[in-house]
Design a protein around this motif. Structure first.
Motif, short mmCIF file in Angstrom:
data_model
loop_
_atom_site.label_atom_id
_atom_site.label_comp_id
_atom_site.label_asym_id
_atom_site.label_seq_id
_atom_site.Cartn_x
_atom_site.Cartn_y
_atom_site.Cartn_z
N LYS A 1 2.23 -4.33 0.11
CA LYS A 1 1.29 -4.57 0.92
C LYS A 1 0.03 -4.50 0.38
CE LYS A 1 -1.02 -2.23 4.96
NZ LYS A 1 -1.11 -1.41 5.67
N ASP A 2 -0.20 -3.96 -0.73
CA ASP A 2 -1.42 -3.96 -1.63
C ASP A 2 -1.37 -5.19 -2.34
OD1 ASP A 2 -1.98 -1.18 -0.76
OD2 ASP A 2 -0.90 -0.39 -2.57
N GLU B 1 -2.98 -7.67 -0.05
CA GLU B 1 -4.32 -7.74 0.16
C GLU B 1 -4.94 -8.28 -1.23
OE1 GLU B 1 -4.83 -3.51 0.82
OE2 GLU B 1 -4.19 -3.73 2.92
N GLN C 1 -5.10 -11.71 -1.15
CA GLN C 1 -5.94 -12.38 -0.01
C GLN C 1 -7.43 -12.23 -0.71
OE1 GLN C 1 -5.11 -13.84 2.56
NE2 GLN C 1 -3.21 -13.21 1.95
#
Length: 657
Positions: free
Chosen positions: A421-422, A425, A428
């Protein structure tokens, strides 16, 4: 009388109180014929008891040792090759990997008889299924941790396919074997029942007793060779056979010589069996002794007839005592084995506790998780190598172990899921920087855009990892956009500075000229030539920033020319160094790097000199002409000379500050 009735009565389940006469004549024979279905404990002629098979009476309860032997022999009775299952090595399949289990299964199916490997195959199948299920669960958890949907999970394994193919071959072989065996067992059973019927009919035959006896012996031989029968019929058929054999021997009292001869032979053979059983009771290998004892019981039961009444109890008691001794020793062996299994259980419980302890901890970085993953792998290996545990707790222990490992894997997957998940991010964030870079790569406002482009390059370095599959792709995209801008910036600077461009053209031409210079033996003339080339090069001025590599090419050529001069090495080194410093003079960062490098080298040389001088103290009483001492002095002199050169270079660098 039906076959079923005969078997029931021979087993002592049907009783008849019909009395028998005590006369040894035809009437006695007829009376015996009429009451031959009576259980062996109920029929007792005057001279010989019908319970002639005293060692295995049908209605008496047998001790555990004899019961175990009879159960084993009944199982082997279906196929004489069944006994070979005990000869196949019982390996510890629990510690084997799935690959090794499949190899072991293939070896058994290809090399052993199908009826002898059932227990081995069942154990292998159980162990393989447990390990494969654990693997599938682990793969599924990893799949779900990666964001997958449970309904989409698929897992195929060539190893599982290979296992299934081999197991199918075993199953097909087993089905074919038992199909043929069923037919053979039925035929053999029919044959044995026919033999029993013929023995029953011998006491009604009006012929010479010697002829009848020979016929009886022929039937006994035929019985020995009649082949295996179903195990569930084994004891009943055997009891039925011996029931009627005893009746025939009672009939033989009409000819004592024949009967006594058989009794004597049977007694001698049984005495040999007892002696061998007593020897086996002393054998330390209880399993081997038990296997041979089983064979002895089979001979006693299937090949030998009764003995004289006065020896029956004594000979059977001796055989039973030896049997019990072997049985007790075997039970003690298994008791000791149970202790080993209990110790193994303690070890495995300790391993599970360690896994639980690790699984209960939380780790917040990749390196720690990798370390713990290796620890868990080592504990898993130790668990499989710890050996067998008591069968009553085997499944529960395995379930606890799997749950402990599964808990650790869940925590691990949860961490890497959050890590992903990190990384998403971070991806992005980097995509946003790529967008900025691509939007500004063609911007001509260099004064505003250049700081922006440098900032996003700095921000890029500060952002953490992204998914591996995207890493190379986005880096190339970002690098391309940045390079496009800075190339354009450099081109703009080049266009704005015609002098640098012209200097580049002139230096390029001079570089080709220097390549053709010839140095003569005249050192002074050579120095003048080299210094002239250097002066001419410096006079041409700076070149565009992105073309400064031409300075290195020139310095390399000049160093080569200095090397051709026949002059002092130190002097030549300093002359070359002057030229190098001239090329660094316009870049403070490069000068600082050079300054730090020189200081570091001076420190290293001083340290080396100190070390060598300390080494000389070990040679205080050694002659100065000693080769080792001379070599150390030589090295010290060389390093001191190098030190002077480095110090001179440091002075020259400082002149540029």
């Amino acid at each position: 009388m039906s076959e079923k009735d005969n078997l029931q009565e021979a087993d002592g389940t049907v009783k008849n109180e019909t009395p028998q006469t005590t006369e040894a004549n035809t009437q006695n024979v007829e009376a015996t014929q009429e009451t031959e279905e009576v259980a062996t404990t109920e029929t007792q002629p005057q001279e010989e008891s019908n319970n002639s098979i005293e060692e295995a009476p049908a209605v008496e309860s047998k001790n555990d040792a004899v019961e175990e032997i009879e159960a084993e022999n009944a199982e082997d009775a279906e196929d004489e090759n069944n006994a070979k299952r005990h000869e196949i090595e019982e390996k510890d399949y629990h510690v084997m990997s799935m690959d090794n289990l499949v190899d072991e299964l293939e070896a058994l199916v290809n090399n052993e008889k199908v009826q002898t490997i059932k227990s081995h195959v069942d154990t292998i199948k159980s162990e393989f299924s447990s390990k494969f299920s654990a693997l599938v669960e682990e793969k599924k958890e990893a799949f779900l941790a990666g964001g997958g949907n449970s309904i989409d999970f698929r897992f195929s394994s060539p190893l599982k396919t290979r296992f299934n193919d081999i197991y199918k071959k075993y199953r097909d072989q087993k089905q074919a074997y038992y199909k043929n065996l069923e037919r053979s067992l039925k035929d053999n059973l029919d044959n044995r029942l026919e033999i029993i019927e013929e023995i029953k009919g011998l006491i009604n035959v009006e012929e010479n007793i010697n002829t009848t006896y020979k016929h009886f012996k022929a039937l006994q031989e035929r019985w020995k060779n009649a082949g295996p029968i179903p195990r569930d019929r084994y004891n009943n058929v055997w009891n039925n056979y011996h029931h009627h054999v005893e009746i025939f021997y009672d009939f033989l009292h009409l000819n004592r010589d024949l009967r006594d001869l058989d009794f004597k032979h049977n007694l001698e053979q049984k005495q040999k069996i007892v002696a061998r059983a007593e020897d086996l009771a002393k054998d330390d290998n209880s399993n081997r002794a038990f296997r041979e004892l089983q064979a002895l019981h089979k001979i006693w039961k299937e090949e030998l007839g009764p003995v004289a009444k006065e020896f029956r109890d004594e000979i059977w008691e001796k055989f039973s005592a030896a049997t019990k001794a072997i049985h007790d020793k075997r039970q003690a062996y298994f008791a000791d084995l149970d202790k080993v299994y209990e110790d193994n259980l303690v070890k495995k419980n300790e391993i599970i506790a360690k896994i639980d302890e690790i699984a209960s901890e939380q780790f917040n970085n990749h390196s720690l998780w990798q370390k713990k993953i290796k620890e868990i792998e080592a504990l898993r290996e130790a668990f499989f190598n710890a050996g067998k545990v008591p069968i009553k707790v085997n499944e529960a222990t395995w379930a606890r172990f799997k749950e402990s490992v599964r808990t650790f894997n869940r925590n691990k997957n949860a961490f890497y899921k959050s890590l992903k998940k990190d990384q998403y991010e971070n991806l992005q964030k980097k995509l946003e920087l790529i967008k900025i870079a691509e939007e500004n790569k063609d911007n001509d406002d260099f004064e505003v855009t250049t700081p922006l482009m440098k900032k996003i390059q700095s921000d890029w370095k500060k952002i953490g990892h992204v998914p591996r599959k995207d890493s190379d792709k986005i880096w190339k995209q970002f690098k391309t956009a940045c390079n496009a801008y800075f190339d354009k910036l450099h081109e703009s600077k080049n266009a704005a500075n015609k002098e640098e461009t012209e200097a580049l053209e002139q230096k390029t031409a001079l570089l080709e000229k220097v390549k053709t210079l010839e140095i003569t033996d005249d050192v002074k003339a050579g120095l003048e030539t080299i210094k002239g080339a250097i002066s001419e090069w410096r006079a041409l001025g700076r070149v565009p920033y992105n073309k400064r590599f031409i300075e290195g090419k020139f310095n390399k050529l000049i160093d080569g020319l200095f090397n051709k001069l026949d002059m002092n090495k130190s002097e030549a080194e300093l002359l070359k160094y002057d030229n190098k410093l001239e090329s660094l003079a316009d870049d403070k960062r490069l000068l600082d790097n050079e300054h730090n490098f020189i200081r570091k080298k001076i420190g290293e040389v001083k340290s080396e000199i100190n070390q060598l001088e300390n080494n000389l103290q070990f040679f205080s009483n050694v002659d100065e002409n000693n080769p080792l001492v001379k070599d150390v002095h030589k090295n010290i002199a060389k390093h001191k000379k190098d030190l002077e050169i480095w110090k001179d270079k440091l002075k020259k660098v400082k002149q540029f500050y």
